[in-house]
Write a protein that holds these residues in place. Structure first.
Motif, mmCIF file in Angstrom:
data_model
loop_
_atom_site.group_PDB
_atom_site.id
_atom_site.type_symbol
_atom_site.label_atom_id
_atom_site.label_comp_id
_atom_site.label_asym_id
_atom_site.label_seq_id
_atom_site.Cartn_x
_atom_site.Cartn_y
_atom_site.Cartn_z
ATOM 1 N N VAL A 218 0.845 -1.188 0.000
ATOM 2 C CA VAL A 218 0.000 0.000 0.000
ATOM 3 C C VAL A 218 0.888 1.248 0.000
ATOM 4 O O VAL A 218 1.875 1.304 0.731
ATOM 5 N N GLY A 254 -7.309 0.008 -5.669
ATOM 6 C CA GLY A 254 -8.269 0.715 -4.846
ATOM 7 C C GLY A 254 -7.790 2.096 -4.450
ATOM 8 O O GLY A 254 -6.725 2.574 -4.912
ATOM 9 N N PHE A 255 -8.550 2.718 -3.591
ATOM 10 C CA PHE A 255 -8.283 4.092 -3.164
ATOM 11 C C PHE A 255 -9.109 4.324 -1.917
ATOM 12 O O PHE A 255 -10.262 3.909 -1.836
ATOM 13 N N GLU A 256 -8.521 4.971 -0.926
ATOM 14 C CA GLU A 256 -9.349 5.441 0.191
ATOM 15 C C GLU A 256 -8.800 6.772 0.664
ATOM 16 O O GLU A 256 -7.594 7.002 0.655
ATOM 17 N N ILE A 257 -9.695 7.646 1.031
ATOM 18 C CA ILE A 257 -9.298 8.977 1.469
ATOM 19 C C ILE A 257 -9.753 9.172 2.901
ATOM 20 O O ILE A 257 -10.813 8.697 3.298
ATOM 21 N N SER A 307 -4.745 6.509 0.488
ATOM 22 C CA SER A 307 -3.929 5.303 0.332
ATOM 23 C C SER A 307 -4.383 4.529 -0.895
ATOM 24 O O SER A 307 -5.558 4.559 -1.255
ATOM 25 N N VAL A 308 -3.407 3.840 -1.510
ATOM 26 C CA VAL A 308 -3.652 3.106 -2.744
ATOM 27 C C VAL A 308 -3.014 1.719 -2.624
ATOM 28 O O VAL A 308 -1.804 1.622 -2.460
ATOM 29 N N PRO A 309 -3.828 0.654 -2.718
ATOM 30 C CA PRO A 309 -3.255 -0.693 -2.676
ATOM 31 C C PRO A 309 -2.763 -1.115 -4.058
ATOM 32 O O PRO A 309 -3.434 -0.865 -5.061
ATOM 33 N N LYS B 253 -16.059 7.218 0.698
ATOM 34 C CA LYS B 253 -14.683 7.502 1.142
ATOM 35 C C LYS B 253 -13.659 6.610 0.468
ATOM 36 O O LYS B 253 -12.470 6.655 0.850
ATOM 37 N N GLY B 254 -14.068 5.770 -0.479
ATOM 38 C CA GLY B 254 -13.072 4.914 -1.100
ATOM 39 C C GLY B 254 -13.665 4.014 -2.151
ATOM 40 O O GLY B 254 -14.856 4.133 -2.514
ATOM 41 N N PHE B 255 -12.832 3.119 -2.614
ATOM 42 C CA PHE B 255 -13.220 2.212 -3.701
ATOM 43 C C PHE B 255 -12.189 1.096 -3.709
ATOM 44 O O PHE B 255 -10.998 1.344 -3.536
ATOM 45 N N GLU B 256 -12.661 -0.128 -3.883
ATOM 46 C CA GLU B 256 -11.698 -1.195 -4.159
ATOM 47 C C GLU B 256 -12.323 -2.170 -5.129
ATOM 48 O O GLU B 256 -13.533 -2.408 -5.109
ATOM 49 N N ILE B 257 -11.507 -2.687 -6.028
ATOM 50 C CA ILE B 257 -11.996 -3.597 -7.044
ATOM 51 C C ILE B 257 -11.290 -4.938 -6.874
ATOM 52 O O ILE B 257 -10.104 -4.979 -6.535
ATOM 53 N N GLY B 260 -8.763 -5.869 -3.974
ATOM 54 C CA GLY B 260 -8.737 -4.612 -3.233
ATOM 55 C C GLY B 260 -7.618 -4.481 -2.220
ATOM 56 O O GLY B 260 -6.483 -4.913 -2.461
ATOM 57 N N PHE B 261 -7.935 -3.858 -1.085
ATOM 58 C CA PHE B 261 -6.927 -3.593 -0.069
ATOM 59 C C PHE B 261 -6.377 -4.880 0.542
ATOM 60 O O PHE B 261 -5.181 -5.008 0.779
ATOM 61 N N VAL B 264 -3.442 -7.115 -1.192
ATOM 62 C CA VAL B 264 -2.014 -6.792 -1.256
ATOM 63 C C VAL B 264 -1.164 -7.831 -0.526
ATOM 64 O O VAL B 264 0.028 -7.953 -0.799
ATOM 65 N N PRO B 309 -16.929 2.296 0.553
ATOM 66 C CA PRO B 309 -17.276 2.635 1.934
ATOM 67 C C PRO B 309 -17.969 3.997 2.006
ATOM 68 O O PRO B 309 -17.566 4.935 1.323
#
Lengths: 377, 377, 377, 377
Positions: A218, A254-257, A307-309, B253-257, B260-261, B264, B309
């Motif tokens: 990450v 992915g992405f989370e803020i 953060s970006v996985p 607040k985010g996204f994962e495909i 995802g997180f 990793v 989320p």
């Protein structure tokens, strides 16, 4: 498409075995000092094959500005840039080319275009990111001039080894407030600013290397010194464009803020960022920053962090039981040595994409601010 | 900006207390059967104040097509749609208006525009999403015609209560393969397809309601029956545009495909999706689907699935110690009753945005496919 | 597409027999005073069926702002506007519908979309221009605030009757410098500011009306008080975007700026606009203005002026020997009374499109100007 | 901006004295045969300094493809191209640099950007058009594959010497139907296909050359073998985008399609293009083509033809009484030899821009056609 951004925008070209890779950056404000020395450092941080032995004046991946500057200043016209490929010829066909590499883009490129580059997944090559990093370096210089904006990315997880990323943790907030690229690079090529975690991460990577395997991680990125008011509701909220930018990087998942995925279990009473008046800065600030510096898609002046996985690298030397394009079962194993963890090399790419998003947002808002002052008269 | 998409594109307008909210959908293919009956169901699923007592023929949020269809078919021209607001007048000023509501967009809208709607955060209102849902319903109809594409979103987490979302878990994959909107709605307004988890989620929400507090959650969405080849490298990878779309939804607040997180920590040897030849479908498929149906930014024909989320609702009746716009400390508590968990209502919005992304990707690729067949001759 | 502009942008919807026609204007700067009273006058100038007998308070084509303003000021959010159609139902099929009307868009709409509106050419209807005029009125208000910019269009030719449009003619330059909308409308519905030419034009039109025929004409438009520096090289030169805008108006067949078509026979020694220093305005100006206020695609501060030819109206009551869709020879004659010259009604549409182009150019350049001043420090 | 087109799009970079000029062409359909030999001929036609003495194998302005093709076929990825500049260094300052050259872009570039290239007007240099011509050559190859589309431009006027361009003149229509690039080039560098007019044009040019003066002219362009249905109402009508493209070419001052400016005096009874059924082509065609092949913004399958006026070259050796940047009166005279008429060199640029417009329109419509056939089932 191969263009990113609206006012400050980059268009890239190039794949693995063509003559060069490069980009055109359009919309760069005029009159800004800029030479190749502003761009090369991030390209060098992105370059593969780095190690402690790498000589500092290595000439690989050397960027050449083609246009848009004169006597060391930007003209306001498009800046063409290119980096020559060392290997400019399509590779010869071999047995392995009968197989679409698993979790690579060989198969999908062929399905999409009906043709594919001999190198495999064409533009899915990491080499495509060179144009992004070059353009991002220009964006960063602009942002630094505008508001001393700083963008720093670092590795917060490799496999199961992770740093605390809880926004309510003071230690994590301290890192967000103080981390610099110098500190990131000081921890060696792992680019994790916490020395003990960095050590464990290296061990984790070595474990997978020994197994002819690979592992993911990450990247966390913080942006500091941000003017309020950046980001365009409703579809181009600042976090939405950042997410777009990050998910466009190869291997990101992915992405989370701000509080992100874990934040969903925080009740509103703890998640809400209460306001207070900051006497030093003479403006409203928030006591916590679960929002990650953005509310309603618009920057509130606090740090933006996300953060970006990145998944484990798809190229491994282990044997994989898979299928040829024709549907015949078979065994594929990549030859040669392969990098078991590409996450640290993603750092300058994440920074570049973040810079491109922010530079574009700044230009859009600056256009509006003139009118706001006009109508306030 | 208020426009989303390139060829299949929606532009929306409207905030809380204006005359109407609505949208223009441009690029809808001509000759498709379409009436308001295709659009209303998703708008009704989105509507607040739903409960078991809500009468089925409630006339609120009723969409009116303004243009672009005749005799029940699309003309290929832009489709204007609107939903009248019940409350069409700006609200009167009261004490609470001295405070920027924490984690709302009141403060950032004012910073950005130098003015703000009396209702607070203007377009950050959930009412803005009506235009998205209406447009998404048209996109869905198109996608269903193209490839029987199906898009189903459901709640997989509320607070700490969660369903397993591990891509390597057969039960989760079974849900992805079989979930329907009927099944989702059958579990009541919580919209979690696993009955026991659904029950716990309702308890979780009631706990926070009792505390005058709120709680967040996670929405997972699956897209099935997808042609290969959708998605535009390198900046408009399919997952990048999906991430953009999802992060543009208020409170996300985010996204994962795919993996995802959590993915990793899977080594390449487990994460790589190996190919096999599917005798029934006469094409290559993958044994696992950690990629989430996209490789190199391009769909590979497997299910696309992703999670988003949503933070806890910012409006709570608890007292909050915060500051006025002028910087004076004070106490703010929202009046009236407030929904402690908005996650289930996000379901049709997630589906709508996913549909808009896919419809646009289909149109872009269809244009290319003609040429591919031309050059193969 | 149905969207025009980049930062100040309008998206329109609607055709002849749907519920309403309208538009969404996105990117309008916030804090500007705006009510329907700013918009209605140009819509009324555009309206068909005007005559000396038309009552001033005629309620037809009444615009209703749906969103984006509160207490008479713009919020910075999209402004939705609509005008209800009086005739909201598709017309019944009759014999004439077997024929594609010559030089209308019936045939091409059917070829393009595989379906067409019962009213014929769908969006090629003049009714589509209502959204443009409404949006243009907002743009004009903004431009007036920015630099007292003024946009005035007028009729300079009907059939063979024409005013002198030679840029080197002092009388023409005087008109460009002094013409106002009041003066244009003072000459009656013909909208030609030269009284004697206006009289001849009316006679010309009456001649064709008597013949159940129609005639075309030329609209000339001047824009005054323009900041220098507007227009984006190289593809979005200011004149290029103006040409795009003008050729998008139904029935227009061309565009010329400054010296235009006749200017090609002027040698460089006469065509070049020499500079002089204007003591009153304290800036460089040009002695002549053959360039039409734009050099290299960028405004130089002189008047921008251009002309647009409109062909004769395609709907005539004379019998026309043409073909049915099926290819059968036949005779078509439009029923009812038809306007023999639509050129004067094009005036507010030309002004609106010019305003949209200029407002967009202003916003783009304002964004850049902040940086220019930053780097000059 | 430096990008043109939506699906088939080119982004250009470069000015006079930088390292190279070039472009990135994105959206080129995959699998099309393409090498530099397809591109070089139009670049060579564009090149300055051509004369009967020019050797055919002159290596100047040689294009180098950087990416996007492999083994002579397009990959569907962006095609980078560049042409090295011979003069790669900014010129040294001299007395003449105190003057903004009249009717050049020196002044406006400085006003816009606050800085300007030492070469003067930066991107207003004719050298900027190299990228357009290279991209246009790719577009042309595509169009030829799609429908044998042919694009031929030729000079129809120099100063006062002109060919008949009346659409109702059979001789002009014959030329439109039969003109080829070979015939155009056969008339020598003047590129006027009518031998007697060509001779007069050359005399006209020589007259101005003798006077150290310059002269303008008109380029007419025809596009043949066009599918019906191209062009996007309402803002991106096919003629609107063509006008945009043409007015973006340096020194162009206008655009007219079909009957154009002169057509305004044709009554509807003569201007309307009546339909007939063509037994050979088994489709509706029009008896006349005053529309210029487009009705309602959409191609009707007839020839598209249009004309573009180019002003006399601004650089002349005569003395010009003008002002310095500082406002001091003075005399400016260009040194060296200057081309008195650049119109013939505009031919390949007009063709290139037309090809870019048409290729984009084809791709947009192809995307729609799939759906049309789907819904007809």
């Amino acid at each position: 498409m191969s263009t990113f951004g609206r006012y400050f925008r980059v268009t890239t070209y190039g794949e693995s075995h063509c003559k060069s890779v490069g980009c055109i950056v359009d919309g760069v404000p005029p009159g800004m000092e800029l030479t190749e020395a502003d761009i090369q450092p991030q390209l060098s941080r992105r370059r593969p094959g780095q190690s402690k032995l790498t000589t500092p004046r290595n000439e690989k991946d050397k960027v050449e500005i083609q246009s848009g500057t004169e006597f060391g200043k930007t003209l306001g016209t498009p800046i063409g840039m290119l980096v020559k490929n060392e290997d400019q010829r399509p590779h010869d066909y071999n047995d392995m080319d009968n197989y679409p590499r698993p979790s690579h883009a060989d198969y999908t490129y062929l399905e999409k275009y009906g043709i594919k580059a001999s190198s495999g997944g064409g533009r899915s090559s990491a080499r495509e990111t060179i144009g992004r990093v070059a353009a991002g370096a220009i964006a960063e210089k602009f942002l630094h001039k505008v508001s001393n904006m700083e963008i720093v990315a670092f590795v917060t997880q490799v496999g199961d080894v992770k740093m605390n990323r809880d926004p309510l943790d003071p230690k994590f907030q301290h890192i967000l407030n103080t981390i610099t690229r110098e500190k990131v690079d000081a921890t060696g090529l792992i680019r994790c600013p916490d020395p003990s975690t960095a050590g464990e991460m290296i061990k984790e990577i070595e474990k997978y290397r020994g197994n002819k395997d690979s592992i993911g991680g990450v990247v966390t990125c913080v942006i500091r010194n941000i003017p309020t008011g950046l980001g365009e509701p409703c579809f181009d909220k600042l976090e939405a464009v950042l997410a777009h930018a990050m998910l466009s990087i190869p291997a990101s998942k992915g992405f989370e803020i701000g509080s992100g995925f874990n934040g969903v279990s925080l009740p509103g009473s703890k998640h809400n960022d209460l306001f207070y008046y900051d006497e030093e800065e003479h403006r409203l600030r928030t006591k916590t920053n679960n929002s990650g510096g953005i509310q309603g898609g618009i920057s509130n002046g606090e740090n933006i962090y996300f953060s970006v996985p990145f998944k484990s690298a798809a190229t491994i030397s282990q044997e994989q039981h898979t299928s040829t394009y024709k549907g015949e079962d078979g065994v594929l194993a990549a030859k040669g040595r392969h990098d078991p963890c590409v996450v640290p090399r993603a750092i300058p790419i994440v920074e570049a994409m973040a810079a491109l998003v922010m530079a574009d947002a700044v230009l859009i808002q600056q256009s509006r601010e003139y009118s706001i002052s006009l109508f306030k008269k």
